[in-house]
Design a protein around this motif. Structure first.
Motif, PDB file in Angstrom:
ATOM      1  N   GLN A  23     -75.307  -5.949  -1.684  1.00 11.28           N
ATOM      2  CA  GLN A  23     -75.331  -6.565  -3.012  1.00 11.28           C
ATOM      3  C   GLN A  23     -74.868  -5.591  -4.105  1.00 11.28           C
ATOM      4  N   GLN A  24     -75.211  -4.329  -3.922  1.00 17.05           N
ATOM      5  CA  GLN A  24     -74.796  -3.324  -4.913  1.00 17.05           C
ATOM      6  C   GLN A  24     -73.262  -3.240  -4.978  1.00 17.05           C
ATOM      7  N   GLU A  25     -72.666  -3.242  -3.813  1.00 14.92           N
ATOM      8  CA  GLU A  25     -71.197  -3.174  -3.724  1.00 14.92           C
ATOM      9  C   GLU A  25     -70.566  -4.448  -4.311  1.00 14.92           C
ATOM     10  N   ILE A  26     -71.176  -5.592  -3.997  1.00 18.28           N
ATOM     11  CA  ILE A  26     -70.657  -6.867  -4.516  1.00 18.28           C
ATOM     12  C   ILE A  26     -70.710  -6.854  -6.047  1.00 18.28           C
ATOM     13  N   ASP A  27     -71.853  -6.419  -6.611  1.00 19.76           N
ATOM     14  CA  ASP A  27     -72.019  -6.424  -8.073  1.00 19.76           C
ATOM     15  C   ASP A  27     -71.030  -5.461  -8.740  1.00 19.76           C
ATOM     16  N   ALA A  28     -70.869  -4.280  -8.138  1.00 13.46           N
ATOM     17  CA  ALA A  28     -69.958  -3.285  -8.733  1.00 13.46           C
ATOM     18  C   ALA A  28     -68.528  -3.830  -8.757  1.00 13.46           C
ATOM     19  N   GLU A  29     -68.110  -4.440  -7.645  1.00 14.19           N
ATOM     20  CA  GLU A  29     -66.746  -4.993  -7.578  1.00 14.19           C
ATOM     21  C   GLU A  29     -66.571  -6.145  -8.565  1.00 14.19           C
ATOM     22  N   GLU A  30     -67.599  -6.978  -8.648  1.00 14.64           N
ATOM     23  CA  GLU A  30     -67.504  -8.155  -9.506  1.00 14.64           C
ATOM     24  C   GLU A  30     -67.433  -7.739 -10.985  1.00 14.64           C
ATOM     25  N   ASN A  31     -68.224  -6.733 -11.349  1.00 15.94           N
ATOM     26  CA  ASN A  31     -68.180  -6.242 -12.740  1.00 15.94           C
ATOM     27  C   ASN A  31     -66.795  -5.731 -13.088  1.00 15.94           C
ATOM     28  N   LEU A  32     -66.248  -4.951 -12.180  1.00 21.11           N
ATOM     29  CA  LEU A  32     -64.937  -4.359 -12.444  1.00 21.11           C
ATOM     30  C   LEU A  32     -63.845  -5.433 -12.462  1.00 21.11           C
ATOM     31  N   ARG A  33     -63.942  -6.353 -11.533  1.00 19.11           N
ATOM     32  CA  ARG A  33     -62.950  -7.437 -11.457  1.00 19.11           C
ATOM     33  C   ARG A  33     -62.937  -8.248 -12.750  1.00 19.11           C
ATOM     34  N   LYS A  34     -64.139  -8.559 -13.250  1.00  6.99           N
ATOM     35  CA  LYS A  34     -64.205  -9.370 -14.475  1.00  6.99           C
ATOM     36  C   LYS A  34     -63.676  -8.582 -15.681  1.00  6.99           C
ATOM     37  N   PHE A 105     -47.768  -3.770  -9.502  1.00  9.38           N
ATOM     38  CA  PHE A 105     -48.667  -4.423  -8.537  1.00  9.38           C
ATOM     39  C   PHE A 105     -50.046  -3.778  -8.625  1.00  9.38           C
ATOM     40  N   VAL A 106     -51.069  -4.594  -8.385  1.00  7.96           N
ATOM     41  CA  VAL A 106     -52.435  -4.058  -8.302  1.00  7.96           C
ATOM     42  C   VAL A 106     -53.028  -4.449  -6.950  1.00  7.96           C
ATOM     43  N   GLY A 107     -53.383  -3.454  -6.169  1.00  7.70           N
ATOM     44  CA  GLY A 107     -53.998  -3.698  -4.862  1.00  7.70           C
ATOM     45  C   GLY A 107     -55.504  -3.509  -4.922  1.00  7.70           C
ATOM     46  N   VAL A 108     -56.092  -3.406  -3.752  1.00  5.23           N
ATOM     47  CA  VAL A 108     -57.554  -3.317  -3.623  1.00  5.23           C
ATOM     48  C   VAL A 108     -57.872  -2.092  -2.771  1.00  5.23           C
ATOM     49  N   ASP A 109     -58.249  -1.008  -3.432  1.00  2.32           N
ATOM     50  CA  ASP A 109     -58.492   0.218  -2.675  1.00  2.32           C
ATOM     51  C   ASP A 109     -59.619   0.042  -1.656  1.00  2.32           C
ATOM     52  N   GLY A 110     -59.426   0.644  -0.506  1.00  4.85           N
ATOM     53  CA  GLY A 110     -60.407   0.549   0.577  1.00  4.85           C
ATOM     54  C   GLY A 110     -60.060  -0.531   1.581  1.00  4.85           C
ATOM     55  N   SER A 111     -59.261  -1.510   1.168  1.00  2.00           N
ATOM     56  CA  SER A 111     -58.914  -2.612   2.074  1.00  2.00           C
ATOM     57  C   SER A 111     -57.953  -2.115   3.161  1.00  2.00           C
ATOM     58  N   PRO A 112     -58.141  -2.586   4.401  1.00  3.57           N
ATOM     59  CA  PRO A 112     -57.194  -2.225   5.464  1.00  3.57           C
ATOM     60  C   PRO A 112     -55.806  -2.816   5.230  1.00  3.57           C
ATOM     61  N   SER A 113     -55.732  -3.839   4.378  1.00  4.80           N
ATOM     62  CA  SER A 113     -54.446  -4.487   4.097  1.00  4.80           C
ATOM     63  C   SER A 113     -53.911  -4.102   2.717  1.00  4.80           C
ATOM     64  N   VAL A 167     -41.056  -0.479 -10.106  1.00  8.54           N
ATOM     65  CA  VAL A 167     -42.417  -1.022 -10.214  1.00  8.54           C
ATOM     66  C   VAL A 167     -43.431   0.006  -9.753  1.00  8.54           C
ATOM     67  N   ARG A 168     -44.561   0.042 -10.458  1.00  5.42           N
ATOM     68  CA  ARG A 168     -45.607   0.945  -9.999  1.00  5.42           C
ATOM     69  C   ARG A 168     -46.675   0.137  -9.273  1.00  5.42           C
ATOM     70  N   ILE A 169     -47.385   0.829  -8.404  1.00  4.16           N
ATOM     71  CA  ILE A 169     -48.442   0.166  -7.638  1.00  4.16           C
ATOM     72  C   ILE A 169     -49.753   0.877  -7.937  1.00  4.16           C
ATOM     73  N   SER A 170     -50.685   0.151  -8.527  1.00  2.00           N
ATOM     74  CA  SER A 170     -52.005   0.706  -8.804  1.00  2.00           C
ATOM     75  C   SER A 170     -53.037  -0.090  -8.003  1.00  2.00           C
ATOM     76  N   SER A 171     -54.311   0.164  -8.270  1.00  2.00           N
ATOM     77  CA  SER A 171     -55.323  -0.558  -7.495  1.00  2.00           C
ATOM     78  C   SER A 171     -56.670  -0.544  -8.206  1.00  2.00           C
ATOM     79  N   LEU A 172     -57.501  -1.465  -7.799  1.00  2.00           N
ATOM     80  CA  LEU A 172     -58.853  -1.600  -8.349  1.00  2.00           C
ATOM     81  C   LEU A 172     -59.873  -1.083  -7.346  1.00  2.00           C
ATOM     82  N   TYR A 173     -61.086  -0.891  -7.833  1.00  2.00           N
ATOM     83  CA  TYR A 173     -62.288  -0.602  -7.018  1.00  2.00           C
ATOM     84  C   TYR A 173     -62.404   0.860  -6.601  1.00  2.00           C
ATOM     85  N   ALA A 174     -63.467   1.131  -5.805  1.00  2.00           N
ATOM     86  CA  ALA A 174     -63.806   2.504  -5.410  1.00  2.00           C
ATOM     87  C   ALA A 174     -62.662   3.102  -4.581  1.00  2.00           C
TER      88      ALA A 174
END
Ligand code: SF4
Length: 187
Positions: A23-34, A105-113, A167-174
Motif C-alpha cells: 500500500q505504501q508503494e501504491i500511495d507513493a506512485e499514485e501521489n506522484l502520478r497525480k 517520452f515518459v516511461g515508468v522506472d523499475g518496470s521490466p518493460s 526526443v528525450r526520454i524521461s521517467s516517473l517513480y522510484a
C-alpha cells in the motif's frame, strides 16, 4: 504551438498495471502520478498514451516479471509491432514543427518493460509447483540501471529513423521520483 508528450500507458490508466499489494508503494506512485498529471494539464500539454506491452500480451491476471524474462525475440517483436503506429504519429508531429513541439517520452522506472533509466533484474523462470527456495528467488530481484525492453526497442526504432537526438526520454517513480517533475517544470 501544441506541446506533445508521449507517456507510458499506465500513467493514464493504472488498471493495466500488474496488481500491487504494497500500500505504501501504491500511495507513493499514485501521489506522484497525480502531481505529474495535474502539472501536465495545467501546462496545456497534450498526452499521447503508449500501448502497454504486458497487458496486450499477458492480460490483467499476469504475474510480476523481471526484464530478463522479456529479453527475447518474441517480446521484442511484440514491442516493435505496438510501437510502429506510435513512431508514425511521432514522425508526423515532428514533421509539422510549425504546429507542434514534441517534448519526448515518459516511461515508468523499475518496470521490466517501460523503465527508462532503471529496470528490474533477476534470473527468474520455471514452475512454482514443488519448488524450494521461492522466497530467496523472489528476493533476488534487483533494481538496476538500464531500460526495460519496450524502451530498449523504442530507442532502437528512434535510432533507425534518425530521431534519437530529437526526443528525450524521461521517467516517473522510484528511485528518482522528482526527475520527471523537474523535466515538466523546465518546460
Ligand atoms: S508494461 Fe509499462 S505501461 Fe504496462 S503496466 Fe507496466 S509500466 Fe505500465
Amino acid at each position: 504551438m501544441k506541446k506533445i508528450l508521449f507517456v507510458s500507458h499506465c500513467i493514464l490508466n493504472t488498471s493495466a498495471k500488474v496488481v500491487l499489494y504494497n500500500q505504501q508503494e501504491i500511495d507513493a506512485e499514485e501521489n506522484l502520478r497525480k502531481k505529474f498529471m495535474r502539472k501536465a494539464i495545467d501546462s496545456d500539454i497534450q498526452l499521447i498514451q503508449l500501448p502497454c506491452p504486458e497487458f496486450t500480451l499477458y492480460g490483467a491476471r499476469r504475474w510480476g516479471h523481471v526484464s530478463n524474462q522479456f529479453d527475447n525475440v518474441f517480446f521484442r517483436t511484440h514491442c516493435r509491432d505496438i510501437l510502429t503506429p506510435i513512431i508514425q504519429q511521432l514522425k508526423e508531429y515532428l514533421q509539422n514543427d510549425d504546429m507542434f513541439e514534441v517534448l519526448g517520452f515518459v516511461g515508468v522506472d523499475g518496470s521490466p518493460s517501460c523503465g527508462a533509466d532503471y529496470t528490474c533484474y533477476a534470473d527468474w523462470y520455471g514452475s512454482f509447483d514443488g519448488r524450494t527456495g521461492l522466497d530467496e528467488t523472489l528476493a533476488s530481484c534487483k533494481l538496476g540501471k538500464g531500460s526495460g525492453i519496450l524502451i530498449q526497442v523504442l530507442k532502437e526504432m528512434l535510432e533507425e529513423e534518425g530521431l534519437s537526438d530529437k526526443v528525450r526520454i524521461s521517467s516517473l517513480y522510484a528511485p528518482e521520483p522528482e526527475k520527471c517533475m523537474k523535466m515538466l517544470e523546465s518546460i
